[in-house]
Motif scaffolding. Sequence first.
Motif, PDB file in Angstrom:
ATOM      1  N   GLN A 273       2.396  -8.311   2.207  1.00  0.00           N
ATOM      2  CA  GLN A 273       3.030  -9.452   1.548  1.00  0.00           C
ATOM      3  C   GLN A 273       2.880  -9.363   0.028  1.00  0.00           C
ATOM      4  O   GLN A 273       2.966 -10.363  -0.675  1.00  0.00           O
ATOM      5  N   ASP A 274       2.630  -8.136  -0.439  1.00  0.00           N
ATOM      6  CA  ASP A 274       2.360  -7.959  -1.862  1.00  0.00           C
ATOM      7  C   ASP A 274       3.640  -8.100  -2.691  1.00  0.00           C
ATOM      8  O   ASP A 274       4.600  -7.364  -2.486  1.00  0.00           O
ATOM      9  N   PRO A 275       3.663  -9.041  -3.655  1.00  0.00           N
ATOM     10  CA  PRO A 275       4.878  -9.221  -4.453  1.00  0.00           C
ATOM     11  C   PRO A 275       5.229  -7.989  -5.292  1.00  0.00           C
ATOM     12  O   PRO A 275       6.403  -7.744  -5.554  1.00  0.00           O
ATOM     13  N   GLU A 276       4.215  -7.214  -5.692  1.00  0.00           N
ATOM     14  CA  GLU A 276       4.484  -6.025  -6.505  1.00  0.00           C
ATOM     15  C   GLU A 276       5.123  -4.906  -5.684  1.00  0.00           C
ATOM     16  O   GLU A 276       5.640  -3.940  -6.227  1.00  0.00           O
TER      17      GLU A 276
ATOM     18  N   ILE B  87      -1.176  -6.099   1.611  1.00  0.00           N
ATOM     19  CA  ILE B  87      -0.146  -5.160   1.135  1.00  0.00           C
ATOM     20  C   ILE B  87       1.215  -5.557   1.716  1.00  0.00           C
ATOM     21  O   ILE B  87       2.228  -5.513   1.034  1.00  0.00           O
TER      22      ILE B  87
END
Lengths: 91, 573
Positions: free
Chosen positions: B81-84, B79
Amino acid sequence: MQQKKFRVTDEDGIHARPATALVNTANKFKSEVFAEALGKKVTMKSILGVLSFGLEPGDEITFIAEGEDEAQVIPALEEVFVKEGLGEVYE
Amino acid sequence: MSKVQGIAAAAGIAVAKAFRMEEVHLTVEKRTVEQPEAELAKLDQALGKSRIEVQLLKERTLQQMGEKKAEIFESHLLILQDPELIGPVRDKISSERVNADFALKEVADMFISMFENNKSAYLRERAADMRDVTKRVLAHIQGVKITDLSAIQEEVVLVAIDLTPSETAQLDRNYVKGFATNIGGRTSHSAIMARSLEIPAVVGTKNILDEVKDGDLLILDGLEGVVLINPNAETVAAYREKQQRYEEQKVEWAKLKDKPTVSADGHHVELAANIGTPNDVTGVLDNGGEAVGLYRTEFLYMGRDKLPSEKDQFNAYRTVLEKMEGKPVVVRTLDIGGDKELSYLKLPKEMNPFLGYRAVRLCLDQQDIFRTQLRALLRASVYGNLRIMFPMIATLDEFRQSKAILLEEKEKLKQEDIPVSDEIQLGIMVEIPSTAVLADQFAKEVDFFSIGTNDLIQYTMAADRMNERVSYLYQPYNPAIIRLVKIVIDAAHKEGRWVGMCGEMAGDSTAIPILLGLGLDEFSMSATSILPARTQISKLSQADMQKLAEQALQKSTAEEVVQLVEQFAGTQQ
C-alpha cells in the motif's frame, strides 16, 4: 507545522521492523507526515521511502507533520523511535 | 496405482492429495492499452488479493512461529500500500497507456536496483523482499498461480524437487501431512527439518515431481521410503491401519518419557536431542530428552540478510538454556560452508565445498564472526548448563586457537563485569578421520568428544553424502567406522572424558546395540528417535553388547555387521 529532529544511534540504522512501526504510526494520522534526512524528503507513509534513506548510526532525521492532528503526530513518532531503540532526540 | 521408491527421511505415514510445488517464471511484456482504466482496475484487484494473502500469511506465521517471524510480512503489507510505489505505477498506466504488469515491473525494478546499489549490505538484501512482493502482485495481474507453502489450507502431501530449510520451516503441519522430493538424502537439511517438525517425508525419489499430478491421491510411507500414487481402496485401508499402529506405538513409547535411559543390566546412558532453533526445545522435552546434544547454531545465520548480532544470538542461547532447566546443552559453534551457504558472506564457490573453507576454518579466519558468537554464548552461560563444541577440528592447533579465543573473550567480559559461568565444558566434534585417529592426544585437552558420524562417514569413505550415485558408500556399519568410533571412545575414557555421538547413527536401531557395547556415553538424535531408542536400550544388556561389539569389530564388511546385529536381535525375541 510541527517538527522535531532525532539522531539515529541503533547499530543497525533504521531497519525494516522499526521502519514498519514508524510508517504504521504515521498512517494513523490525517496529517501529511514527512521525514527529512541526508538532504532528501520523503513521506513517512511510505516504507520504501523511509528505507531508501539507508540511515546509519550518527545520521540525523527530522519528522515533519502538517494537518489537523499535527500536534499528536510527533510525540507518537518519538515514542516509537525511542521505544524501538532507534535513537534519541537531537538537541 | 504406481509406486515411487525414495529414501525414508522422517517417520510416519500420510494419506492425502498431492500438491505440486513448481518454480514459476513470469515474463512481462510492454503493451499499449486502449483503456488504462481497465489496467488500473486490474492493478487494484491484484494488490487487494495480495494484501489478503499476505495478511493471512502474517497471521499464520504469528500463531505458529511467533511475532519475530511474522514481522517480515508486516513490511510486505506496507509495501503493498506504499504511495511511493503505487502512485508512480498508476501514473505510468494512465499517462503512458501501458499494461499494469509492465508499469508495476518498471517501478518495482527501480526500487530493486536502488536497494541493490545501496552501500548498506542490509538494504541491498531488501531487494529480495521487493522482488518477493512484486512477484506476488505480478502473478495476480497475469492470473498465474504461484506456490505459497504457508497458504496451503487443506490436507496435502507436498511434492517438490527439493525444499530449502526456510521453505521447510514455513510448512504448516496441520495441512502438510508429508512431503516427497526428487533430490536429497537422509541427512540433507529438508530431511532433518522434517524430523524436527515431525512431518513424514520421503526424499531422493529422483522423479516424483514428474510422476505426480496435482490432486492425485498419495500414500507416503516415511518408514519405508515409499510413495504410492493413486492407490486402490484396499491399499488405502491397509495403510490407514499401519498409520494407526504407528500412532499406537508412539503412545507406548511415551510411557518412558520421564524415565532415565538404563540398559537391562543397569548401565546408564544419556539420550539427547539435536536441535536447530529454540522452538525445537519443546519437542526435546516432549520426547523425554535428557539433554541437547547438538544445537546447530547455523539456523541463526540462515534465512536472513546479514550476520545475527550478539544480542540476537544471546537471546536464542539463553532461551534454550533456560527452557532446558539445567539439563546439559551442547552448542556447536558456527558450521557453515559445505552444503550450507550464507549469501551475505559472499563466499567464493569451491570445487569441493565439503573439503574446503567451512566451520572452524572459516571462524578462525574471520574472527569477528567467531568472537561475536563466543561472546553471546559466554554471556548466556549463566542461564543454564552450557557446553561448547567446535566443529570440523582437524588438528590440535585448531582446537588450541579456538580455545584461546574463547578464553580471551571470557576475560574481556569479566573485565566488563559481565558474569560468565566457570563450569562451561569445552569439546570438539570428531568428524575428520585425523582427529579420530589422534583422539588420545586430543583427550588430554578437551572435556568431551562428540562424534559427528554423518561427516565422519563421508570423510572416511571419501564419498559425498549429497551424491546419490555414491550413496552406497554411506556405510555407518562399515567395520572401519566402528573401529574409529572405538578408538575415540577408548581414548576419551582413558583420560576420564565422556563421548557423545550426534550423527544420524546415534538414533539408528541397528547401530545402537554396538554403540552401547563400545561404551558410548551420550546418544544425540532427532527428538522423535529418543523414546524408541530408550525402549530398545532398556531391553539390552550392556555386558552382552560389549561382546557383540567385539564381534562386530572383527567383521570385514558392513553387511556382515548388519547380519550380526540382526541375528542377535532374532535371538532376543
